[in-house]
Design a protein around this motif. Sequence first.
Motif, PDB file in Angstrom:
ATOM      1  N   MET A  19       1.236   3.762  -2.419  1.00  0.00           N
ATOM      2  CA  MET A  19       1.010   5.522  -2.378  1.00  0.00           C
ATOM      3  C   MET A  19       2.484   6.630  -3.349  1.00  0.00           C
ATOM      4  O   MET A  19       1.782   7.850  -3.991  1.00  0.00           O
ATOM      5  CB  MET A  19       1.584   5.774  -1.017  1.00  0.00           C
ATOM      6  CG  MET A  19       0.138   5.227  -0.575  1.00  0.00           C
ATOM      7  SD  MET A  19      -0.522   5.583   1.284  1.00  0.00           S
ATOM      8  CE  MET A  19       0.315   7.532   1.712  1.00  0.00           C
ATOM      9  N   GLY A  79       1.296   6.636  -6.251  1.00  0.00           N
ATOM     10  CA  GLY A  79       1.100   7.826  -6.249  1.00  0.00           C
ATOM     11  C   GLY A  79       0.922   8.983  -6.963  1.00  0.00           C
ATOM     12  O   GLY A  79       1.236   9.924  -8.244  1.00  0.00           O
ATOM     13  N   THR A 114      -2.629   2.692  -7.596  1.00  0.00           N
ATOM     14  CA  THR A 114      -2.339   3.671  -6.978  1.00  0.00           C
ATOM     15  C   THR A 114      -2.747   4.555  -6.049  1.00  0.00           C
ATOM     16  O   THR A 114      -3.701   3.661  -5.698  1.00  0.00           O
ATOM     17  CB  THR A 114      -1.830   4.584  -8.246  1.00  0.00           C
ATOM     18  OG1 THR A 114      -3.407   5.170  -8.211  1.00  0.00           O
ATOM     19  CG2 THR A 114      -1.396   4.667  -9.384  1.00  0.00           C
ATOM     20  N   LYS A 115      -2.182   4.941  -4.740  1.00  0.00           N
ATOM     21  CA  LYS A 115      -3.045   5.352  -3.564  1.00  0.00           C
ATOM     22  C   LYS A 115      -2.598   6.904  -3.388  1.00  0.00           C
ATOM     23  O   LYS A 115      -1.279   7.319  -4.331  1.00  0.00           O
ATOM     24  CB  LYS A 115      -2.897   4.646  -1.984  1.00  0.00           C
ATOM     25  CG  LYS A 115      -2.857   3.218  -2.434  1.00  0.00           C
ATOM     26  CD  LYS A 115      -4.518   2.982  -2.406  1.00  0.00           C
ATOM     27  CE  LYS A 115      -4.400   1.246  -2.584  1.00  0.00           C
ATOM     28  NZ  LYS A 115      -6.091   1.234  -2.678  1.00  0.00           N
ATOM     29  N   GLU A 116      -3.235   7.332  -2.727  1.00  0.00           N
ATOM     30  CA  GLU A 116      -3.843   9.093  -2.919  1.00  0.00           C
ATOM     31  C   GLU A 116      -1.975   9.116  -1.709  1.00  0.00           C
ATOM     32  O   GLU A 116      -2.325   8.620  -0.850  1.00  0.00           O
ATOM     33  CB  GLU A 116      -4.191  10.012  -2.127  1.00  0.00           C
ATOM     34  CG  GLU A 116      -5.357   9.664  -3.675  1.00  0.00           C
ATOM     35  CD  GLU A 116      -4.817  10.984  -4.850  1.00  0.00           C
ATOM     36  OE1 GLU A 116      -3.634  11.538  -3.936  1.00  0.00           O
ATOM     37  OE2 GLU A 116      -5.665  10.836  -5.124  1.00  0.00           O
ATOM     38  N   ARG A 145      -6.680   2.783 -10.372  1.00  0.00           N
ATOM     39  CA  ARG A 145      -7.160   2.885  -8.872  1.00  0.00           C
ATOM     40  C   ARG A 145      -6.648   1.728  -7.985  1.00  0.00           C
ATOM     41  O   ARG A 145      -6.935   2.283  -6.934  1.00  0.00           O
ATOM     42  CB  ARG A 145      -8.658   2.381  -9.255  1.00  0.00           C
ATOM     43  CG  ARG A 145      -9.078   3.933 -10.192  1.00  0.00           C
ATOM     44  CD  ARG A 145     -10.878   3.498 -10.373  1.00  0.00           C
ATOM     45  NE  ARG A 145     -11.225   4.309 -11.151  1.00  0.00           N
ATOM     46  CZ  ARG A 145     -11.706   5.662 -11.105  1.00  0.00           C
ATOM     47  NH1 ARG A 145     -11.268   6.018 -10.503  1.00  0.00           N
ATOM     48  NH2 ARG A 145     -11.567   6.556 -12.098  1.00  0.00           N
ATOM     49  N   LYS A 181       0.983  -1.336  -0.059  1.00  0.00           N
ATOM     50  CA  LYS A 181      -0.225  -0.249   0.233  1.00  0.00           C
ATOM     51  C   LYS A 181       0.808   1.198   0.201  1.00  0.00           C
ATOM     52  O   LYS A 181       1.041   2.268  -0.714  1.00  0.00           O
ATOM     53  CB  LYS A 181      -0.932   0.192   1.357  1.00  0.00           C
ATOM     54  CG  LYS A 181      -1.863  -1.400   1.301  1.00  0.00           C
ATOM     55  CD  LYS A 181      -2.932  -0.486   2.020  1.00  0.00           C
ATOM     56  CE  LYS A 181      -3.897  -1.406   2.304  1.00  0.00           C
ATOM     57  NZ  LYS A 181      -5.082  -1.491   3.789  1.00  0.00           N
TER      58      LYS A 181
END
Length: 324
Positions: free
Chosen positions: A183, A186, A295-297, A292, A179
């Motif tokens: 990030m 992203g 990638t994570k914010e 989606r 995760k």
Amino acid sequence: MEDKKIHKTSVGGQALIEGIMMQGPKGVATAVRKADGDILVEHHDIKHLRDKSKLFGLPIIRGVVGFIESMILGFKMLTYSAEASGMEDLEDVEMNKFEQWLSDKLGDKLMDIIMIIGTILGFGLAFLIFFFLPVFVFNKLNNLTNNALISWQGAIEGTLKIIIFVVYMVVVGQMNDIKRTFMYHGAEHKTITCYEKGMELTVENVKKCSRFHPRCGTSFMFVMLILSIVVITLLSLVIPEELKRNSIIWMLIKLPMIPIIMGLGYEFIKYAGKHDNILVKILSSPGLWMQRITTKEPTDDIIEVGIESLKAVITDDPKDDEIK
């Protein structure tokens, strides 16, 4: 925010362990967040095969060469980022006698060996999951239908690969370490998009940008999967059924198609970087949707790493990084 026109660039990157690698007109650079909180920025001397022979720069061939180079470079940069971020520091980790013996004997080479073994195991797992498993599942389904599916073998196997790929990414994406890497992925996309929009590279500006980018490894993988459906379906129409029923022979027949699919995928991604027509939007949409998941914010501190990595490879003249 004013929607400025995107300036198409060749700048690209890769998420690392607590860092990001960028490639641009100034070469290859990494920015890694160290254990003490500082950001370490380094330039890396990389020699490309395309610079040694014009053959490696030809269409299709350059895609295969580029993919192999990116795999090698990605491995090296992951190893580097593990060391730079302090991940390889074994002094604070309680080791058993065997681990201590390995550390004493191999020293600084231990992490490199672990990464090599992990890469080999990763390739083996990828072969089983994405190459052997679809063939195995198709044969089972085909036997249950008395060979009624044999004409659709390429399409069904390709669809199974896509399903397996999506499920696999969703599952591994639940791991905390992955995760965090997503990030950084992203942040890489958002930073590049900010730059391509001609905006100042600040945390606030980067945060406003999309984390989805058409010129991405995820999109490349999806394009290759889609192309594999087309190529393998056409191949299955001309290969005798008795050969396709033998899993080993069928896999050996498909192996030479991998470089062709890889080369075609590269040419499409290169084309997509220059154009924004309906064909590009259709073929790019699955990869953009998949981002989606991959990638994570990012948080502000991760965005800071992305900004530093990008600044290290760009010049003051935007024309230097235009897609050729």
